[in-house]
Design an enzyme around this catalytic site. Structure first.
Site, PDB file in Angstrom:
ATOM      1  N   TRP A  19      43.189  24.213  -0.666  1.00 23.62           N
ATOM      2  CA  TRP A  19      43.073  22.847  -0.916  1.00 23.62           C
ATOM      3  C   TRP A  19      41.857  22.255  -0.346  1.00 23.62           C
ATOM      4  CZ3 TRP A  19      44.946  18.161  -2.698  1.00 23.62           C
ATOM      5  CH2 TRP A  19      44.389  16.950  -2.104  1.00 23.62           C
ATOM      6  N   ASN A  21      39.663  18.240   0.795  1.00 32.50           N
ATOM      7  CA  ASN A  21      39.341  17.148   0.497  1.00 32.50           C
ATOM      8  C   ASN A  21      38.180  16.591   1.007  1.00 32.50           C
ATOM      9  OD1 ASN A  21      41.892  16.757   2.357  1.00 32.50           O
ATOM     10  ND2 ASN A  21      41.005  14.733   2.540  1.00 32.50           N
ATOM     11  N   ASP A  22      37.922  15.457   1.812  1.00 36.13           N
ATOM     12  CA  ASP A  22      36.551  14.817   2.268  1.00 36.13           C
ATOM     13  C   ASP A  22      35.677  15.867   2.665  1.00 36.13           C
ATOM     14  OD1 ASP A  22      39.008  13.230   2.065  1.00 36.13           O
ATOM     15  OD2 ASP A  22      38.305  12.093   3.925  1.00 36.13           O
ATOM     16  N   GLN A  38      37.492  18.710   4.788  1.00 36.93           N
ATOM     17  CA  GLN A  38      39.184  18.710   5.056  1.00 36.93           C
ATOM     18  C   GLN A  38      39.688  19.731   4.124  1.00 36.93           C
ATOM     19  OE1 GLN A  38      41.136  15.929   6.715  1.00 36.93           O
ATOM     20  NE2 GLN A  38      39.412  16.679   7.764  1.00 36.93           N
ATOM     21  N   TRP A  46      47.766  19.032  -0.009  1.00 34.68           N
ATOM     22  CA  TRP A  46      47.154  18.441   1.353  1.00 34.68           C
ATOM     23  C   TRP A  46      48.100  18.749   2.427  1.00 34.68           C
ATOM     24  CZ3 TRP A  46      48.784  14.918   4.759  1.00 34.68           C
ATOM     25  CH2 TRP A  46      47.880  14.607   5.940  1.00 34.68           C
ATOM     26  N   SER A  81      38.988  13.369   9.188  1.00 26.25           N
ATOM     27  CA  SER A  81      37.626  13.455   8.882  1.00 26.25           C
ATOM     28  C   SER A  81      36.877  12.797   9.871  1.00 26.25           C
ATOM     29  CB  SER A  81      37.404  12.486   7.427  1.00 26.25           C
ATOM     30  OG  SER A  81      38.173  13.431   6.657  1.00 26.25           O
ATOM     31  N   GLU A 199      38.857   3.646   4.386  1.00 26.72           N
ATOM     32  CA  GLU A 199      38.739   5.083   5.290  1.00 26.72           C
ATOM     33  C   GLU A 199      37.081   5.460   5.177  1.00 26.72           C
ATOM     34  OE1 GLU A 199      42.655   7.126   4.092  1.00 26.72           O
ATOM     35  OE2 GLU A 199      41.424   7.246   2.401  1.00 26.72           O
TER      36      GLU A 199
HETATM   37  C1  FRU Z   1      40.190  10.180   3.070  1.00 29.36           C
HETATM   38  C2  FRU Z   1      41.251  10.694   4.273  1.00 29.36           C
HETATM   39  C3  FRU Z   1      40.819  10.324   5.524  1.00 29.36           C
HETATM   40  C4  FRU Z   1      41.298  10.989   6.448  1.00 29.36           C
HETATM   41  C5  FRU Z   1      41.448  12.414   5.661  1.00 29.36           C
HETATM   42  C6  FRU Z   1      42.674  13.263   5.877  1.00 29.36           C
HETATM   43  O1  FRU Z   1      40.441  10.863   1.929  1.00 29.36           O
HETATM   44  O2  FRU Z   1      42.493  10.010   3.992  1.00 29.36           O
HETATM   45  O3  FRU Z   1      41.042   8.871   5.955  1.00 29.36           O
HETATM   46  O4  FRU Z   1      40.727  11.251   7.555  1.00 29.36           O
HETATM   47  O5  FRU Z   1      41.513  11.979   4.284  1.00 29.36           O
HETATM   48  O6  FRU Z   1      42.803  14.352   5.226  1.00 29.36           O
END
Ligand code: FRU
Length: 473
Positions: A19, A21-22, A38, A46, A81, A199
């Protein structure tokens, strides 16, 4: 277990079996671009956030690197992040023997959900990081949501400025050495979109080539509350006077109208920085990110893009285009289409360059495959809007079945130019030199094999043209 169609991207960054993300901590140093992100090392949903790492010399082909920052579940917490800066003058004092420290700024998110701001530094150009022994450098001020620090050097004052999101606003801090931070101001209480939590902020100056003026830009991701549902990025243009961010106007502006452009931040230390910034965003949306059918991996990044400032008569706006280096992705064997009676055959991954004559008030593009999946893009130049529909495109999920509206901008040009970069499970649209963009995921049961174009003015005299450049293999 791999699904029959695993939608593995052919030219977008993703992490096999994980997985992501950011994007986090983007910087350029000594010929190498660094992308952190991430990442869950154990699963394709997640959780257990670490910073993964990849490097590239051209922003296009990426090498996977070992995990850069490990979660401390029993200590300060998961690694959420943030950004990274190249501390050229060793203001932090981390370098003892003439190295250039790279300082990563991130959020620690503890087991009991307390968010604090921390640091890690690298003395080998970003290969390995050590967490700072006095973390956190900014304690939690009593807020549930307090995260995603992004730092910029404020040249006129000779200090660093850090933006941290706090619920639905931003707190700005300053520091001479990246270690001690003093709060400057807050921004966003009565301005911008507030449909959800703020965010991943990013603050930077940008010089407009057209006007010769510089403005400060503040990017903010918001979830939910985006213009087409769920997560999206808004931005503000104004001035930063060393303490406060002052906006140009009160309109809410969206960086990308699609549902899948989120948590984007820009690279530190890129030499073109005065007039352009390089941005990467996560190509998903919290409405369905954990449920998408790419279940052998989950999450990909957008193509890296250039952000520029454009001047309108009374204001400034941002535009975005794929980085120049992305041109090398496309084969020079383009096919050109001017007659649209028969559908255009499509490769699996490709770039489309569409030129529409503005007198054509309505044009419909339809992508189809042999499985009955369909994507529609209607370009309505009479009402200056584009309407994208993936509700019949595969992955039948209520949260995913979005239709997306993009308001287009009037211009003097006779033509509307649209570039589309299409990968196995994504489409990135750039309208009119990137003054509007639309990024959308799509999970068809098999690749779309043909594009049908219809409209009210597709005669031989019409100058409408479509170029298809397949991905170079
Ligand atoms: C944005 C977010 C950030 C946080 C991260 C956690 O997508 O929610 O605010 O730091 O992802 O994975």
């Amino acid at each position: 277990c791999e699904s029959p169609n695993s939608w593995i991207p052919e030219f977008h960054f993703y992490k096999p079996n994980h997985w992501i993300n950011d994007p986090n901590g983007l910087f350029f140093f000594e010929g190498t671009y660094h992308l952190f992100y991430q990442m869950n090392p154990d699963d394709v949903v997640w959780g257990n956030m670490h910073w993964g790492h990849a490097t590239s010399e051209d922003l296009i082909s990426w090498e996977h690197e070992p995990i850069a920052l490990y979660a401390e579940p029993e200590g300060l917490g998961y690694i959420f992040s943030g950004g990274a800066v190249v501390d050229v003058n060793n203001t932090s004092g981390f370098a003892k023997s003439g190295e250039t420290p790279i300082v990563a700024t991130f959020t620690h998110h503890s087991k009991d959900e307390v968010q604090t701001q921390s640091l890690a530094f690298s003395l080998d150009g970003g290969k390995t990081f050590e967490k700072y022994s006095n973390n956190p450098v900014i304690p939690n001020p009593g807020l549930k949501d307090f995260r995603d620090p992004k730092v910029v050097w404020y040249e006129p004052g000779n200090y660093w400025v850090k933006a941290v999101v706090a619920g639905q606003c931003v707190h700005f801090y300053r520091s001479e050495n990246l270690l001690q931070w003093e709060k400057l101001s807050e921004f966003g209480h009565n301005i911008g979109a507030h449909g959800g939590v703020w965010e991943c902020p990013d603050l930077f100056p940008l010089h407009c080539e057209q006007s010769g003026e510089t403005r400060w830009v503040l990017l903010i991701s918001i979830n939910p509350g985006g213009p087409n549902g769920g997560s999206a990025m808004q931005y503000f243009i104004g001035d930063f006077d060393g303490r406060d961010f002052l906006v140009q106007d009160k309109d809410t502006r969206w960086l990308d109208y699609g549902t899948d452009f989120y948590a984007g931040i820009t690279f530190d230390n890129v030499s073109e920085a005065p007039t352009q910034r390089t941005i990467i965003a996560w190509m998903s949306n919290w409405n369905y990110a954990n449920k998408t059918p790419d279940n052998a991996w989950r999450g990909a990044m957008t193509l890296p893009r250039i952000l520029k400032l454009v001047k309108h008569p009374h204001s400034y706006a941002l535009c975005m285009e794929p980085v120049k280096q992305s041109e090398k992705l496309w084969s020079s064997k383009k096919s050109s289409h001017r007659v649209f009676d028969a559908p255009i055959a499509l490769p699996d991954a490709y770039k489309l360059e569409i030129t529409l004559e503005k007198t054509a008030s309505e044009t419909l593009l339809e992508w189809r495959n042999g499985q009955g999946n369909l994507i529609k893009l209607k370009i309505d130049l009479a009402n200056m809007c584009a309407h994208f529909d993936r509700s019949e495109a595969g992955f039948d999920n209520h949260d995913f079945a979005a239709t997306i509206d993009v308001p287009l901008l009037a211009s003097d040009s006779e033509f509307m130019e649209i570039t589309v970069c299409v990968d196995t499970c994504s489409l990135e649209f750039f309208f009119a030199n990137g003054e509007r963009t639309l990024t959308a995921l799509c999970f068809p049961d098999s690749a779309f094999s043909e594009l049908k174009v219809s409209g009210n003015l597709l005669s031989v005299a019409d100058k409408t043209e479509i170029l298809v450049s397949p991905l170079k293999k």
